[in-house]
Write a protein that holds these residues in place. Structure first.
Motif, PDB file in Angstrom:
ATOM      1  N   ASP A   1       0.826  -1.204   0.000  1.00 44.91           N
ATOM      2  CA  ASP A   1       0.000   0.000   0.000  1.00 44.91           C
ATOM      3  C   ASP A   1       0.871   1.270   0.000  1.00 44.91           C
ATOM      4  N   ASP A   2       0.577   2.196  -0.933  1.00 39.96           N
ATOM      5  CA  ASP A   2       1.404   3.407  -1.075  1.00 39.96           C
ATOM      6  C   ASP A   2       1.408   4.262   0.194  1.00 39.96           C
ATOM      7  N   GLU A   3       0.258   4.366   0.828  1.00 41.26           N
ATOM      8  CA  GLU A   3       0.169   5.203   2.031  1.00 41.26           C
ATOM      9  C   GLU A   3       1.012   4.593   3.171  1.00 41.26           C
ATOM     10  N   THR A   4       1.002   3.281   3.271  1.00 41.89           N
ATOM     11  CA  THR A   4       1.817   2.625   4.308  1.00 41.89           C
ATOM     12  C   THR A   4       3.306   2.816   4.008  1.00 41.89           C
ATOM     13  N   LYS A   5       3.688   2.711   2.726  1.00 42.52           N
ATOM     14  CA  LYS A   5       5.095   2.957   2.353  1.00 42.52           C
ATOM     15  C   LYS A   5       5.485   4.386   2.717  1.00 42.52           C
TER      16      LYS A   5
ATOM     17  N   LEU B   1       6.077   4.661   6.425  1.00 39.37           N
ATOM     18  CA  LEU B   1       7.355   4.038   6.840  1.00 39.37           C
ATOM     19  C   LEU B   1       8.525   4.970   6.522  1.00 39.37           C
ATOM     20  N   ALA B   2       8.489   5.573   5.327  1.00 35.48           N
ATOM     21  CA  ALA B   2       9.565   6.513   4.948  1.00 35.48           C
ATOM     22  C   ALA B   2       9.562   7.705   5.908  1.00 35.48           C
ATOM     23  N   GLU B   3       8.377   8.186   6.239  1.00 30.48           N
ATOM     24  CA  GLU B   3       8.261   9.352   7.138  1.00 30.48           C
ATOM     25  C   GLU B   3       8.839   9.028   8.523  1.00 30.48           C
ATOM     26  N   ILE B   4       8.529   7.858   9.031  1.00 29.35           N
ATOM     27  CA  ILE B   4       9.042   7.483  10.365  1.00 29.35           C
ATOM     28  C   ILE B   4      10.565   7.377  10.315  1.00 29.35           C
ATOM     29  N   LYS B   5      11.084   6.695   9.276  1.00 30.87           N
ATOM     30  CA  LYS B   5      12.543   6.563   9.164  1.00 30.87           C
ATOM     31  C   LYS B   5      13.206   7.938   9.067  1.00 30.87           C
ATOM     32  N   ASN B   6      12.628   8.838   8.274  1.00 34.31           N
ATOM     33  CA  ASN B   6      13.223  10.177   8.125  1.00 34.31           C
ATOM     34  C   ASN B   6      13.141  10.972   9.421  1.00 34.31           C
ATOM     35  N   LYS B   7      12.003  10.853  10.107  1.00 35.47           N
ATOM     36  CA  LYS B   7      11.802  11.624  11.342  1.00 35.47           C
ATOM     37  C   LYS B   7      12.859  11.282  12.384  1.00 35.47           C
ATOM     38  N   TYR B   8      13.242  10.023  12.441  1.00 37.24           N
ATOM     39  CA  TYR B   8      14.183   9.593  13.482  1.00 37.24           C
ATOM     40  C   TYR B   8      15.601   9.360  12.931  1.00 37.24           C
ATOM     41  N   CYS B   9      15.841   9.873  11.719  1.00 38.28           N
ATOM     42  CA  CYS B   9      17.177   9.684  11.128  1.00 38.28           C
ATOM     43  C   CYS B   9      18.177  10.609  11.826  1.00 38.28           C
TER      44      CYS B   9
ATOM     45  N   TYR C   1      21.345   9.101   4.214  1.00 36.79           N
ATOM     46  CA  TYR C   1      20.566   7.870   4.087  1.00 36.79           C
ATOM     47  C   TYR C   1      19.079   8.127   4.314  1.00 36.79           C
ATOM     48  N   ARG C   2      18.559   9.223   3.759  1.00 38.57           N
ATOM     49  CA  ARG C   2      17.121   9.454   3.903  1.00 38.57           C
ATOM     50  C   ARG C   2      16.339   8.316   3.237  1.00 38.57           C
ATOM     51  N   ALA C   3      15.125   8.122   3.734  1.00 33.29           N
ATOM     52  CA  ALA C   3      14.382   6.911   3.358  1.00 33.29           C
ATOM     53  C   ALA C   3      13.294   7.164   2.316  1.00 33.29           C
ATOM     54  N   ASP C   4      13.332   8.335   1.660  1.00 31.75           N
ATOM     55  CA  ASP C   4      12.270   8.654   0.695  1.00 31.75           C
ATOM     56  C   ASP C   4      12.079   7.562  -0.363  1.00 31.75           C
ATOM     57  N   PHE C   5      13.193   6.922  -0.741  1.00 26.74           N
ATOM     58  CA  PHE C   5      13.124   5.920  -1.814  1.00 26.74           C
ATOM     59  C   PHE C   5      12.211   4.745  -1.472  1.00 26.74           C
ATOM     60  N   LEU C   6      11.902   4.559  -0.198  1.00 27.62           N
ATOM     61  CA  LEU C   6      11.010   3.449   0.186  1.00 27.62           C
ATOM     62  C   LEU C   6       9.676   3.544  -0.558  1.00 27.62           C
ATOM     63  N   GLN C   7       9.264   4.775  -0.838  1.00 28.17           N
ATOM     64  CA  GLN C   7       7.952   4.973  -1.474  1.00 28.17           C
ATOM     65  C   GLN C   7       7.931   4.460  -2.913  1.00 28.17           C
ATOM     66  N   SER C   8       9.093   4.322  -3.518  1.00 26.42           N
ATOM     67  CA  SER C   8       9.114   3.877  -4.921  1.00 26.42           C
ATOM     68  C   SER C   8       9.386   2.374  -5.037  1.00 26.42           C
TER      69      SER C   8
ATOM     70  N   LEU D   1       1.590  -0.542  11.075  1.00 24.18           N
ATOM     71  CA  LEU D   1       1.340  -1.852  10.454  1.00 24.18           C
ATOM     72  C   LEU D   1       0.334  -2.701  11.238  1.00 24.18           C
ATOM     73  N   GLY D   2      -0.125  -2.188  12.383  1.00 22.99           N
ATOM     74  CA  GLY D   2      -1.067  -2.971  13.195  1.00 22.99           C
ATOM     75  C   GLY D   2      -0.420  -4.211  13.784  1.00 22.99           C
ATOM     76  N   ILE D   3       0.847  -4.066  14.208  1.00 18.35           N
ATOM     77  CA  ILE D   3       1.577  -5.203  14.780  1.00 18.35           C
ATOM     78  C   ILE D   3       1.251  -5.287  16.267  1.00 18.35           C
ATOM     79  N   PRO D   4       0.966  -6.491  16.792  1.00 18.00           N
ATOM     80  CA  PRO D   4       0.640  -6.600  18.223  1.00 18.00           C
ATOM     81  C   PRO D   4       1.834  -6.259  19.117  1.00 18.00           C
ATOM     82  N   SER D   5       1.548  -5.912  20.370  1.00 22.92           N
ATOM     83  CA  SER D   5       2.604  -5.397  21.257  1.00 22.92           C
ATOM     84  C   SER D   5       3.655  -6.461  21.600  1.00 22.92           C
ATOM     85  N   HIS D   6       3.306  -7.756  21.489  1.00 23.31           N
ATOM     86  CA  HIS D   6       4.303  -8.782  21.802  1.00 23.31           C
ATOM     87  C   HIS D   6       5.233  -9.069  20.618  1.00 23.31           C
ATOM     88  N   THR D   7       5.094  -8.283  19.563  1.00 24.97           N
ATOM     89  CA  THR D   7       5.911  -8.489  18.362  1.00 24.97           C
ATOM     90  C   THR D   7       6.734  -7.228  18.073  1.00 24.97           C
ATOM     91  N   ASP D   8       8.017  -7.425  17.758  1.00 25.26           N
ATOM     92  CA  ASP D   8       8.906  -6.297  17.463  1.00 25.26           C
ATOM     93  C   ASP D   8       9.227  -6.236  15.975  1.00 25.26           C
TER      94      ASP D   8
END
Ligand SMILES: Cc1cc2nc3c(=O)[nH]c(=O)nc-3n(C[C@H](O)[C@H](O)[C@H](O)COP(=O)(O)O)c2cc1C
Length: 183
Positions: free
Chosen positions: A52-56, A59-67, A74-81, A142-149
């Protein structure tokens, strides 16, 4: 492809052709990744395939925010493509306190398997030790449960770049036959 050729030929690919990566190819790759070693053979993995494009974008936004500042190249914008992204996740209840090792070993196999099928990828971490918000925001996205990393983020796509040869340390600098300096 021979193993040596796969290991030596794999490179980080951050630019992808506009060509679909079929589910069947991703399944072949994930089928190989699950043969990785895991602590107590817990096989704690979930491989989340993101299309899903919005999920990609998130993910790029989170990686960039905490880069960190020193890694801005190593910005993560390319994840979207990337046609697909695999997020390697591990169940803490099946990890025997070895979440990161369990995740990274499967990711390593996945990178090599992708390369043998003509696909490019690049290793990206889905957590920061000093910043739990990274994994938490990915978990929520991603809707990952709390017991999963979430451990690794691995984009997949047919390469649209050929990286320059990389500098390699000499094997002699990396190998030591005795801990006390004697050979
Ligand atoms: C733990 C780890 C984290 C990495 N994080 C990133 C990243 O956030 N962004 C990125 O573009 N590449 C990332 N890389 C890829 C490295 O930059 C790349 O593997 C390295 O430059 C060697 O190049 P090669 O993969 O082509 O051999 C990471 C690699 C590792 C092993």
């Amino acid at each position: 492809m021979e193993f040596d050729e796969a290991v030596k030929g794999r490179r980080s690919i951050r630019k992808y052709r506009n060509r679909c990566v079929e589910d069947s190819v991703i399944e072949e790759i994930l089928d190989l990744a699950r043969y990785a070693p895991s602590s107590m053979n817990g096989q704690p993995w979930t491989f989340m395939v993101v299309r899903d494009d919005e999920t990609k974008r998130k993910l790029a936004e989170i990686k960039n925010k905490y880069c960190p500042v020193e890694k801005q190249e190593y910005r993560a914008d390319f994840l979207q493509s990337a046609p697909a992204i695999v997020v390697v996740c591990v169940d803490k209840e099946k990890s025997y306190d070895r979440e990161i090792e369990n995740g990274v070993l499967a990711a390593a196999s996945l990178l090599l398997a992708a390369h043998t099928r003509g696909l490019g990828s690049v290793y990206m971490s889905a957590y920061r030790k000093d910043e739990p918000a990274v994994a938490e925001e990915i978990r929520q996205t991603l809707g990952i449960p709390s017991h999963t990393d979430p451990i690794s983020i691995l984009p997949l796509g047919y390469p649209d770049e050929t990286p320059e040869p990389k500098n390699m340390e000499s094997i002699h600098r990396l190998v030591c036959y005795e801990c006390n300096g004697k050979r």
